[in-house]
Design a protein around this motif. Structure first.
Motif, short mmCIF file in Angstrom:
data_model
loop_
_atom_site.label_atom_id
_atom_site.label_comp_id
_atom_site.label_asym_id
_atom_site.label_seq_id
_atom_site.Cartn_x
_atom_site.Cartn_y
_atom_site.Cartn_z
N UNK A 141 0.79 -1.26 0.07
CA UNK A 141 -0.20 0.06 -0.08
C UNK A 141 0.69 1.35 -0.09
N UNK A 142 0.42 2.28 -0.81
CA UNK A 142 1.64 3.59 -0.93
C UNK A 142 0.68 4.32 0.27
N UNK A 143 1.82 4.79 1.19
CA UNK A 143 1.74 5.78 2.26
C UNK A 143 2.10 7.14 1.93
N UNK A 144 0.96 8.08 1.91
CA UNK A 144 1.56 9.48 1.59
C UNK A 144 1.56 10.14 3.28
N UNK A 145 2.97 10.25 3.64
CA UNK A 145 3.15 10.56 5.07
C UNK A 145 3.80 11.82 5.15
N UNK A 146 3.10 12.63 6.05
CA UNK A 146 3.52 14.19 6.45
C UNK A 146 4.65 13.70 7.46
#
Length: 292
Positions: free
Chosen positions: A1-6
């Motif tokens: 799964x792609x995580x877009x992480x701040x």
């Protein structure tokens, strides 16, 4: 799964625990490097996270997103962004690309300048539209942001102005010739931003940015603690007169104070003013604040 992480705002320790778990579970970790930057080197992130980090510049994020999303159906991949993932359309675009491929994604939120700007004492619910101010060139001096400023001003709302950065940019000549030669990084300073605002006000003549009657607050490295963060308030005329080092290191943002300024906001922000007496005089005489 792609995580877009701040990553938050300042350094490797600003990441959330949930974000850190996503990074450490990922087989590949990318760092988006052109919409914003952290105040530290990539090596510090790698040491803290225990992962090799792949820089993702504008070209990769916009035209090579398939590489970032490669095998994302079967393995975890993290894209690290400074601030909050929904602070730039770039990150929305890559989420849409993943959706088109039928790949589920997860966004992990964190602090961004759009909420941390409250450190200057102005209430977040009194902010209107955020605008961006780009570097002017000899042939390109866009002023459409002025219309958003005026709309905010008509409502009495504060305006957060995000100042331009140029990271891994090509000159017009190198771009035209297809040469992969990049200019040194540039970060817009507060004096330059105020000078450009004054230029546009001179052309538009809308009274939105009258230098002696408009209060503004400059911010840099918000969230970086007392050794790094700077907040400086004053009229636009005062800010333009200050030497650049007063405002600290980049990245910089600027707030144009709206006319619905509450006296408690003005009182709190006065602590950051170049001249607290003048700040309160303008707040009272121009903005209608009552400090009694």
């Amino acid at each position: 799964m792609p995580y877009v992480t701040s990553l938050g705002l300042f350094d490797e320790k600003d990441i959330t625990l949930r974000g850190l778990e996503a990074v450490r579970s990922s087989t590949r970790v990318y760092l988006e490097t052109y919409t914003s930057i952290l105040a530290i080197q990539k090596s510090r992130l790698e040491e803290f996270y225990g992962k090799t980090i792949i820089p993702a510049d504008r070209e990769m994020v916009e035209t090579e997103s398939d590489e970032i999303l490669r095998n994302a159906q079967t393995e975890d991949v993290a894209l690290l962004v400074v601030g909050d993932p929904f602070g730039a359309t770039t990150h929305t675009d890559i989420l849409l690309r993943a959706r088109a491929l039928g790949v589920p994604t997860r966004v992990i939120h964190n602090a961004s300048i759009t909420n941390a700007v409250g450190a200057c004492g102005l209430q977040l619910y009194n902010f209107g539209q955020t605008v961006s101010l780009v570097f002017f060139t000899e042939t390109w001096r866009p002023d459409s942001f002025y219309d958003r400023l005026r709309e905010n001003a008509d409502l009495g709302m504060h305006t957060l102005v995000l100042l331009d950065i140029k990271v891994k940019e090509q000159s017009e000549e190198n771009l035209a010739r297809g040469r992969k030669i990049y200019e040194p990084p540039r970060y817009m300073s507060i004096p330059q931003a105020v000078a450009q605002l004054a230029e546009v006000e001179g052309v538009r003549q809308g009274g939105v940015l009258a230098p002696d009657r408009t209060l503004a607050i400059a911010l840099s490295r918000v969230g970086g603690g007392p050794d790094n963060e700077r907040i400086v308030g004053g009229t636009l005329a005062q800010l333009r007169e200050q030497p650049p080092d007063v405002f600290g290191e980049p990245l910089h943002s600027l707030v144009i104070v709206g006319r619905r300024l509450h006296h408690l906001e003005a009182e709190y922000a006065a602590a950051f003013a170049v001249d607290a007496t003048l700040w309160k005089e303008v707040a009272q005489n121009v903005y209608g604040c009552n400090f009694d």
